[in-house]
Scaffold this motif. Structure first.
Motif, mmCIF file in Angstrom:
data_model
loop_
_atom_site.group_PDB
_atom_site.id
_atom_site.type_symbol
_atom_site.label_atom_id
_atom_site.label_comp_id
_atom_site.label_asym_id
_atom_site.label_seq_id
_atom_site.Cartn_x
_atom_site.Cartn_y
_atom_site.Cartn_z
ATOM 1 N N UNK A 95 0.810 -1.222 0.000
ATOM 2 C CA UNK A 95 0.000 0.000 0.000
ATOM 3 C C UNK A 95 0.841 1.269 0.000
ATOM 4 N N UNK A 96 2.140 1.133 0.172
ATOM 5 C CA UNK A 96 3.012 2.312 0.234
ATOM 6 C C UNK A 96 2.912 3.237 -0.974
ATOM 7 N N UNK A 97 3.057 2.719 -2.196
ATOM 8 C CA UNK A 97 2.959 3.608 -3.357
ATOM 9 C C UNK A 97 1.603 4.301 -3.472
ATOM 10 N N UNK A 98 0.531 3.604 -3.117
ATOM 11 C CA UNK A 98 -0.803 4.205 -3.180
ATOM 12 C C UNK A 98 -0.923 5.357 -2.189
ATOM 13 N N UNK A 99 -0.412 5.152 -0.978
ATOM 14 C CA UNK A 99 -0.462 6.203 0.038
ATOM 15 C C UNK A 99 0.376 7.405 -0.384
ATOM 16 N N UNK A 100 1.583 7.146 -0.897
ATOM 17 C CA UNK A 100 2.446 8.256 -1.319
ATOM 18 C C UNK A 100 1.831 9.023 -2.490
ATOM 19 N N UNK A 101 1.216 8.310 -3.422
ATOM 20 C CA UNK A 101 0.555 8.988 -4.532
ATOM 21 C C UNK A 101 -0.624 9.806 -4.038
ATOM 22 N N UNK A 102 -1.317 9.304 -3.022
ATOM 23 C CA UNK A 102 -2.427 10.068 -2.452
ATOM 24 C C UNK A 102 -1.952 11.368 -1.816
ATOM 25 N N UNK A 103 -0.805 11.303 -1.105
ATOM 26 C CA UNK A 103 -0.257 12.519 -0.511
ATOM 27 C C UNK A 103 0.259 13.476 -1.576
ATOM 28 N N UNK A 104 0.800 12.926 -2.660
ATOM 29 C CA UNK A 104 1.343 13.776 -3.715
ATOM 30 C C UNK A 104 0.256 14.359 -4.592
ATOM 31 N N UNK A 105 -0.948 13.795 -4.515
ATOM 32 C CA UNK A 105 -2.046 14.319 -5.296
ATOM 33 C C UNK A 105 -2.064 13.860 -6.729
ATOM 34 N N UNK A 106 -1.398 12.716 -7.009
ATOM 35 C CA UNK A 106 -1.392 12.206 -8.380
ATOM 36 C C UNK A 106 -2.327 11.045 -8.511
#
Length: 106
Positions: A95-106
């Motif tokens: 789930x790490x990439x999904x969470x980071x993308x959510x924070x980055x707004x992409x």
């Protein structure tokens, strides 16, 4: 004299603000030159992390089994904790990439 200085500063501030664009430009993200190497290093690190999760889980199974076979409670508990840590790491890995993308707004 103070009044004329204040008025001049006020007028200058208005002129500077009027010169600014109405909206700040927001250019799209562009990868810097040489970013392919960074992407390649990150993909290697992902494989290493996935391998570490698998090795930790298998090591946990071995420690858990060995601890139960020789009736050593500490090794059995350590093996169980290793397996739980490996599963937790695998979940974070997934789930790490999904969470980071959510924070980055992409």
């Amino acid at each position: 004299m103070l009044l004329t200085t204040t008025t001049a500063a006020h007028d200058l501030a208005h002129q500077l603000l009027a010169a600014l664009p109405a909206q700040v430009p927001n250019p799209g993200p562009v990868a810097p030159p040489g970013s392919e190497k960074l992407t390649q290093i990150l993909s290697y690190l992902k494989w290493i992390a996935l391998g570490a999760c698998a090795v930790a889980f298998m090591g946990g199974i071995i420690a858990f089994t060995a601890g139960r076979v020789v009736d050593n409670r500490r090794y059995g508990n350590t093996g169980a904790l290793m397996m739980l840590a490996a599963v937790g790491g695998a979940i974070l890995f997934g789930i790490g990439p999904t969470v980071l993308n959510g924070f980055a707004g992409t």
